[in-house]
Design an enzyme around this catalytic site. Sequence first.
Site, mmCIF file in Angstrom:
data_model
loop_
_atom_site.group_PDB
_atom_site.id
_atom_site.type_symbol
_atom_site.label_atom_id
_atom_site.label_comp_id
_atom_site.label_asym_id
_atom_site.label_seq_id
_atom_site.Cartn_x
_atom_site.Cartn_y
_atom_site.Cartn_z
ATOM 1 C CG HIS A 25 -1.564 8.915 3.201
ATOM 2 N ND1 HIS A 25 -1.650 7.572 3.464
ATOM 3 C CD2 HIS A 25 -1.242 9.490 4.391
ATOM 4 C CE1 HIS A 25 -1.390 7.335 4.739
ATOM 5 N NE2 HIS A 25 -1.133 8.488 5.328
ATOM 6 C CD GLU A 72 -5.250 7.639 9.562
ATOM 7 O OE1 GLU A 72 -4.788 8.729 9.906
ATOM 8 O OE2 GLU A 72 -4.874 6.563 10.025
ATOM 9 C CG ASN A 110 -5.546 3.287 8.529
ATOM 10 O OD1 ASN A 110 -5.584 2.300 7.797
ATOM 11 N ND2 ASN A 110 -5.074 4.451 8.125
ATOM 12 C CE1 TYR A 160 -0.382 2.735 13.502
ATOM 13 C CE2 TYR A 160 -2.402 3.787 12.775
ATOM 14 C CZ TYR A 160 -1.125 3.333 12.512
ATOM 15 O OH TYR A 160 -0.600 3.469 11.258
ATOM 16 C CD GLU A 174 -1.993 3.961 8.076
ATOM 17 O OE1 GLU A 174 -1.839 4.394 9.244
ATOM 18 O OE2 GLU A 174 -2.125 4.699 7.093
ATOM 19 N NE ARG A 202 -3.215 2.661 2.527
ATOM 20 C CZ ARG A 202 -3.415 3.431 3.582
ATOM 21 N NH1 ARG A 202 -3.121 3.004 4.803
ATOM 22 N NH2 ARG A 202 -3.901 4.638 3.456
HETATM 23 C C1 PNW Z 1 -1.831 7.379 10.498
HETATM 24 N N1 PNW Z 1 -3.530 9.580 16.342
HETATM 25 O O1 PNW Z 1 -1.968 8.608 11.132
HETATM 26 C C2 PNW Z 1 -1.415 7.744 9.096
HETATM 27 O O2 PNW Z 1 -2.262 7.241 8.089
HETATM 28 C C3 PNW Z 1 0.011 7.452 8.796
HETATM 29 O O3 PNW Z 1 0.441 8.263 7.737
HETATM 30 C C4 PNW Z 1 0.831 7.651 10.056
HETATM 31 O O4 PNW Z 1 2.192 7.642 9.840
HETATM 32 C C5 PNW Z 1 0.405 6.537 11.004
HETATM 33 O O5 PNW Z 1 -0.984 6.577 11.245
HETATM 34 C C6 PNW Z 1 1.112 6.559 12.350
HETATM 35 O O6 PNW Z 1 0.805 7.714 13.061
HETATM 36 C C7 PNW Z 1 -2.334 8.752 12.438
HETATM 37 O O7 PNW Z 1 -2.978 10.527 16.981
HETATM 38 C C8 PNW Z 1 -1.711 9.765 13.177
HETATM 39 O O8 PNW Z 1 -4.440 8.922 16.909
HETATM 40 C C9 PNW Z 1 -2.110 10.012 14.467
HETATM 41 C C10 PNW Z 1 -3.140 9.283 15.027
HETATM 42 C C11 PNW Z 1 -3.762 8.269 14.309
HETATM 43 C C12 PNW Z 1 -3.350 8.017 13.004
#
Ligand code: PNW
Length: 596
Positions: free
Chosen positions: A175, A220, A362, A364, A429, A130
């Site tokens: 992006h 996002e 995505n 995390y 992601e 991707r």
């Molecule tokens: C994503 N948060 O961004 C992006 O799609 C990527 O480009 C980035 O590098 C990756 O996650 C890691 O950060 C985010 O603060 C940035 O919750 C910040 C957040 C979530 C996603």
Amino acid sequence: MDSFEWLNGYEVGFGLHHVDFSNTNRPRTPKYSAHFYYNVIKDNGFPTPDDEKMLYGHFRKDFLWSTATASYQIEGGWMSDGKGLSIWDKFAHTPLRVFDDDNGDVACDSYNKVEEDVAMLQQLKVTHYRFSISWPRVLPDGTTNHINEAGLNYYHRLVDALLAANIQPHITLYHWDLPQALQNVGGWENETIIAKFKDYTDLIFSRLGHKVKFWITINEPYNIANVGHGYGVAAPGISFRPGTLPYIVGHNLLKAHAEVWHLYDEKYRAKQKGIISITINSDWSEPRNPYKQEDIDAARRVVQFYIGWFAHPIFNGDYSDTMKTIIRERSLAAGLPKSRLPEFTPEEIQRIKGTYDYFGFNHYTTVLAFPVEYGNLQHYDADRGAGTIADRTYLDSGSSWLKISPFGFRKILNFIKEEYGNPPIIITENGVSERGPVDLNDIHRSYYYEKYINQVLKAYLLDGVDVRGYTAWSLMDNLEWATGFSERFGLFYVNQSDPKLPRVAKNSVKLYSTIISCNGFPDPALGPNDCLPEGKLTQITVTPVKFLGMKLSVSDAETGLNITFALLIVALFGILCSFSFCLFRRKKKLASNIVS
Ligand code: PNW
């Protein structure tokens, strides 16, 4: 329970239960610790909770295994061969916007390193890659008035090299690196952006579409709308209209996505036979106190305002009732004539609803939510009416917002299944960062991938969530937006102080490529397996644990524990000694009193 604490009276409470001493009935209320202790007794110790146990099994045969990057974060070549400037070029060249004033002028120089990048993907054995296309590299002023063939050629070379290596490209059309020329006329705030985005993507489909089967319109939208136009800590860095602008931008993003989905559907799908969707990001949110209804409600609002903001219109039609009601009521209460959340016409609702071929997701981390009253303040956080914190027992990462919490992944995948009608999901992601000194033995990353991917397997096998693919963020260390190169998400390390920008595998590469080769987690009880190094599942990862706020391996933590015990015994001994000394003196005094 709390009781009379000697010299401290009723000020200090040792109780598992709170006692209200101002009430003559002395009512007892269990504290959180009472629930905790109850479970320790019930379980007679600390068995591994079900959600932390490994599940053995496999994903679908055609499961898509991928890793991701984004143009501004890796390409460099910011002015090469006629590329136009993007809002991120401008933002990063504005002092103090990006940590250490880092920028993407060179980044990982991927613009000149197609071969090296593909070699890493081959080493990982991914089936898909991707990456995103930089709009101003192809259309320097954002419009099709001038097509920069040299820029477009880079993507041709990359796609050809991928296909030659039997890796399918999964292309993100946007992006975050909007052409600055379009920002100059209002960017995503100006509705004319929708037609411009359509022209740009039409060009890309017509030029690259015969080679590409997987597309993402926008990455996002939440971050573009709220982080870029509300908090203002990402490009274009606008923060002075937080009550209205994020919602206007979000509205245009949804319409732009829908138009491009329809464009592909009507003009290209039959011939090119690809699939196209949007990528939506969201944390999972748990109540801070699971026994408090206000916290449960706050956690629901957090999710509805995060994933729901964009998923509800696309998968269910229109914004959720939660968002519509709350934002309208708060706007009117503040004396505004109408809601700050724009309204879709019935035709628009229908036009947007169903514009997906899969749910690009995505994810995390997980947060804990609790209610917060913002009075008359008009902005996203106030509308949401909730604060969030991290559970302090979660392991840290290199990013302040990212705490390791695998269980939440399964929960939010189930939420998607229930709330949006069980759509096919491609995880676009998921990953973890580190900061500080370089250590290629990145056990926290191996741990993270193993545990998070195992939760995805549970969602798929045990809960029937329709997961079709998984993408690790990120292929290599890159420019982590406003935090620059200080936070490193890569499976491969990129040494920013070496002008050659060499890519070096971190240890987690072995773990991820093993999971890919096995298409999941083979049961060790079933004996040796060809997909495993040396045929067997010797512990693939080392489990990091937290000890006194430090991240340690299990054996280090044990040593720490032993030392602490030793110190404790010494200290106890000291206390006992002085205590008996006191007693002794008291006795002596009593004795002498009696004598006298
Ligand atoms: C994503 N948060 O961004 C992006 O799609 C990527 O480009 C980035 O590098 C990756 O996650 C890691 O950060 C985010 O603060 C940035 O919750 C910040 C957040 C979530 C996603």
